[in-house]
Design a protein around this motif. Structure first.
Motif, short mmCIF file in Angstrom:
data_model
loop_
_atom_site.label_atom_id
_atom_site.label_comp_id
_atom_site.label_asym_id
_atom_site.label_seq_id
_atom_site.Cartn_x
_atom_site.Cartn_y
_atom_site.Cartn_z
N GLY A 68 1.49 -1.41 3.90
CA GLY A 68 0.09 -1.00 3.98
C GLY A 68 -0.27 -0.47 5.35
N LEU A 69 0.57 -0.76 6.34
CA LEU A 69 0.25 -0.36 7.72
C LEU A 69 0.39 1.13 7.96
CD1 LEU A 69 1.98 -3.32 9.56
CD2 LEU A 69 -0.47 -2.96 9.22
N SER A 72 -2.14 3.24 6.17
CA SER A 72 -3.49 3.06 6.74
C SER A 72 -3.64 3.84 8.03
CB SER A 72 -3.81 1.59 6.97
OG SER A 72 -3.12 1.07 8.08
N VAL A 85 -6.18 -2.62 6.20
CA VAL A 85 -5.07 -3.26 5.52
C VAL A 85 -5.51 -4.67 5.18
CG1 VAL A 85 -2.67 -3.98 5.67
CG2 VAL A 85 -3.42 -1.93 6.88
N CYS A 105 -6.11 -0.56 1.92
CA CYS A 105 -4.65 -0.42 1.96
C CYS A 105 -4.00 -1.78 1.82
CB CYS A 105 -4.21 0.21 3.29
SG CYS A 105 -5.00 1.78 3.66
N PHE A 106 -2.87 -1.81 1.17
CA PHE A 106 -2.06 -3.02 1.13
C PHE A 106 -0.61 -2.64 0.88
CE2 PHE A 106 -4.56 -2.78 -2.83
CZ PHE A 106 -3.57 -2.62 -3.79
#
Length: 146
Positions: A68-69, A72, A85, A105-106
């Protein structure tokens, strides 16, 4: 409400599950992610999600990669995006309540499908509180203009 969803190769299965989950709840879902597990570049999909939100093609966005990082970071490069995230529902709630985040985000390698659904529900069912938080969101958005 229309939600754009995008993903890289690491998260095709989770994207499809979240997409179906959202459609069952009555949301219109715009898929801008990859549908294959062939290696691809998450920044392209983070940007697609972000642009769809700021251009008005969707009301909110969901972006999924391995953690997710990365996705994002890419989404947040689009002017007007506030991507977060979230790996649990509390952060998802606070991201909407205090930060008015417009892209969730994930990571498919971090959360399972049931936890992802809880995160999505909390995020979508929380509204921006405004008030003192609006000033802070405005300050964040002003950084883009410097």
């Amino acid at each position: 409400m229309k939600i754009v969803i995008g993903n890289d190769h690491s998260s095709v299965d989770l994207k499809n599950e979240i997409k179906a989950y959202l459609e069952e709840k009555g949301y219109e879902v715009l898929n801008v992610g990859t549908d294959t597990t062939d290696s691809c570049d998450y920044p392209a999909y983070g940007e697609k999600v972000g642009r769809a939100v700021v251009d008005g093609a969707a009301d909110l966005g969901i972006a999924i990669c391995g953690t997710g990082l990365g996705i994002s970071l890419a989404a947040n490069k689009v002017k007007g995006v506030r991507a977060c995230v979230c790996s649990e529902p509390y952060t998802a709630r606070m991201s909407r309540l205090h930060n008015n985040c417009n892209v969730l985000c994930f990571g498919a390698r971090v959360v399972g499908s049931e936890l992802a659904k809880m995160i999505v529900d909390e995020w979508l069912n929380t509204s921006f509180e405004g008030g003192r938080h609006q000033r802070r969101v405005d300050m964040i958005m002003d950084i883009e203009n410097k």
